[in-house]
Enzyme design. Structure first.
Site, mmCIF file in Angstrom:
data_model
loop_
_atom_site.group_PDB
_atom_site.id
_atom_site.type_symbol
_atom_site.label_atom_id
_atom_site.label_comp_id
_atom_site.label_asym_id
_atom_site.label_seq_id
_atom_site.Cartn_x
_atom_site.Cartn_y
_atom_site.Cartn_z
ATOM 1 N N SER A 48 0.938 -1.250 0.053
ATOM 2 C CA SER A 48 0.091 0.121 -0.080
ATOM 3 C C SER A 48 0.882 1.357 0.023
ATOM 4 O O SER A 48 2.116 1.192 0.119
ATOM 5 C CB SER A 48 -0.947 0.100 0.937
ATOM 6 O OG SER A 48 -0.123 0.205 2.372
ATOM 7 N N ASP A 81 -1.249 -1.679 -3.742
ATOM 8 C CA ASP A 81 -2.586 -1.731 -3.453
ATOM 9 C C ASP A 81 -3.233 -0.284 -3.170
ATOM 10 O O ASP A 81 -2.571 0.519 -2.642
ATOM 11 C CB ASP A 81 -2.481 -2.268 -1.838
ATOM 12 C CG ASP A 81 -3.807 -2.792 -1.502
ATOM 13 O OD1 ASP A 81 -4.753 -2.995 -2.239
ATOM 14 O OD2 ASP A 81 -3.924 -2.889 -0.154
ATOM 15 N N GLY A 180 -10.907 -3.160 7.210
ATOM 16 C CA GLY A 180 -10.726 -3.132 8.771
ATOM 17 C C GLY A 180 -11.239 -4.334 9.373
ATOM 18 O O GLY A 180 -11.959 -5.128 8.940
ATOM 19 N N LYS A 183 -16.619 -4.965 10.135
ATOM 20 C CA LYS A 183 -17.241 -4.929 9.190
ATOM 21 C C LYS A 183 -18.833 -5.315 9.340
ATOM 22 O O LYS A 183 -19.258 -5.778 10.487
ATOM 23 C CB LYS A 183 -16.986 -6.021 8.167
ATOM 24 C CG LYS A 183 -15.327 -6.033 7.796
ATOM 25 C CD LYS A 183 -14.903 -7.267 6.917
ATOM 26 C CE LYS A 183 -13.404 -7.279 6.833
ATOM 27 N NZ LYS A 183 -12.682 -6.083 6.445
ATOM 28 N N GLY A 211 -11.309 -5.870 1.216
ATOM 29 C CA GLY A 211 -12.030 -6.026 2.631
ATOM 30 C C GLY A 211 -12.450 -7.406 3.111
ATOM 31 O O GLY A 211 -13.483 -7.704 3.671
HETATM 32 P P1 13P Z 1 -9.090 -6.288 5.221
HETATM 33 O O1 13P Z 1 -8.996 -5.059 5.955
HETATM 34 O O2 13P Z 1 -10.456 -6.792 5.250
HETATM 35 O O3 13P Z 1 -7.924 -7.015 5.247
HETATM 36 O O4 13P Z 1 -8.825 -5.796 3.613
HETATM 37 C C1 13P Z 1 -7.614 -5.677 3.000
HETATM 38 C C2 13P Z 1 -7.662 -5.121 1.541
HETATM 39 O O5 13P Z 1 -8.914 -4.813 1.035
HETATM 40 C C3 13P Z 1 -6.400 -4.628 1.144
HETATM 41 O O6 13P Z 1 -6.843 -3.803 -0.154
HETATM 42 O O1 G3H Z 2 -6.886 -1.379 2.213
HETATM 43 C C1 G3H Z 2 -6.012 -0.955 2.721
HETATM 44 C C2 G3H Z 2 -4.909 -2.053 3.356
HETATM 45 O O2 G3H Z 2 -5.300 -2.866 4.415
HETATM 46 C C3 G3H Z 2 -3.734 -1.265 3.611
HETATM 47 O O3 G3H Z 2 -3.736 -0.334 4.341
HETATM 48 O O4 G3H Z 2 -3.205 1.779 3.908
HETATM 49 O O5 G3H Z 2 -3.055 0.939 6.078
HETATM 50 O O6 G3H Z 2 -1.256 0.075 4.448
HETATM 51 P P1 G3H Z 2 -2.798 0.592 4.828
HETATM 52 ZN ZN ZN Z 3 -8.666 -2.886 -0.360
#
Ligand code: 13P
Ligand code: G3H
Ligand code: ZN
Length: 315
Positions: A48, A81, A180, A183, A211
């Site tokens: 990310s 990401d 997160g 959910k 997610g």
């Molecule tokens: P989670 O927060 O459910 O693990 O989702 C992660 C995600 O979608 C990263 O792009």
């Molecule tokens: O969708 C987001 C991922 O869980 C990455 O999270 O932006 O805190 O690294 P982050």
């Molecule tokens: Zn995501």
């Protein structure tokens, strides 16, 4: 071996989903490779914007290149990401990423198309594949009516138009999940009906589920018992992954669950050993626990045991 997500999706489509796991540090990297090899699964490493700036993008790259040597049997893609346009272009030009996600889902439909198309053109010129997002993920809060919540889900007709006009390689769809550990604060589960409609309009086209952490209740209880405060945390039922895969979902994103493993291991360790301060103690336990977690998740995704077949396809 670093491959594109396109190759992985060709192998998986309609049968199973590839786990896409976020990493930020060395311990996650080690546990991730180990867990995927233990379960003989191909996988996607997600980076990310936050991970890129946590230390330095070069640190992450160096770590992953080294892991490729330490675990020569691994077959994986390296994926940005939730990138914005600038970060996507940076990753495309870096020569390291095999796949990027441009997330302009917060923009209007037309603007999302325009931004995504620019990224797709730049990426394809270098053999890099692109994921985009249409619809809005997000917690379905108690005060949001079902109609309002449904309006955030991906519109199947728009999905078809979006893919045709952008030339994107895969599409993240909003089907009721959110990022997160909290959910489904309302009552909605996964919208398989939406996936079904999208698959009808885009047969064979790879879809992505963000997610998708399961937020295991035993993990939450252990964290809370060891001093945490995660009341009401809830996630996606991992037994639904295979149904999603049959409907065209080839990539399932999981980050939060890994953070929960980290939190549980470190909270329990320092509660049990208040006199200790060597970071390698809990670090070792975390790497082993994370590997175990990844292997278990790959069983649910159906990617466990698929490594050999994927290697034959890509080499
Ligand atoms: P989670 O927060 O459910 O693990 O989702 C992660 C995600 O979608 C990263 O792009
Ligand atoms: O969708 C987001 C991922 O869980 C990455 O999270 O932006 O805190 O690294 P982050
Ligand atoms: Zn995501």
């Amino acid at each position: 071996m670093i491959v594109t997500t396109k190759k992985l999706f060709e192998a998986a489509y309609g049968k199973y989903a590839i786990g896409a796991y976020n990493i930020n540090n060395l311990e996650q990297c080690m546990g991730l490779f180990q867990g995927n090899l233990d379960s003989q699964a191909p996988f996607i490493i997600q980076i990310s914007k936050g991970a890129r700036s946590y230390t330095d993008t070069l640190m992450l790259e160096g770590m992953i290149r080294s892991a490729d040597k330490v675990f020569p049997d691994a077959v994986f893609a390296v994926h940005l990401d939730h990138g914005d346009e600038e970060t996507s272009m940076d990753c495309i030009n870096s020569g390291f990423y095999s796949s990027v996600m441009i997330d302009a889902s917060h923009e209007s439909f037309e603007e999302n198309i325009a931004i995504t198309k620019r990224v797709v053109d730049a990426a394809h010129a270098k053999g890099i594949v692109v994921e985009a997002e249409l619809g809005q993920l997000g917690g379905v809060e108690e005060h949001v009516s079902v109609d309002e919540a449904d309006a955030k889900l991906t519109d199947p007709d728009q999905a078809k138009e979006f893919v045709e006009r952008t030339g994107v390689d895969s599409l993240a769809c909003a089907i009721g999940t959110s990022h997160g550990a909290f959910k489904f604060t309302g009552s909605q589960g996964l919208h398989f009906d939406v996936l079904e409609e999208i698959q009808k309009r885009l047969p064979g086209f790879p879809l992505v589920m963000h997610g998708s952490s399961s937020v295991p209740q035993d993990e939450v209880e252990r964290i809370n018992k060891a001093g945490g405060n995660l009341k009401g945390a809830k996630g996606v039922d991992a037994d639904q992954f295979k149904r999603a895969a049959e409907l065209g979902v080839t990539k399932i994103n999981i980050d939060t669950d890994g953070r929960l493993v980290w939190t549980r291991v470190h909270r329990e360790f320092f509660l049990e050993y208040p006199e200790k301060f060597d970071l390698r103690g809990p670090g070792k336990i975390f790497m082993a626990e994370y590997a175990k977690f990844i292997a278990g998740k790959n069983e649910k995704l159906g990617s466990a045991g698929e490594l050999e077949a994927v290697r034959n396809l890509v080499s």
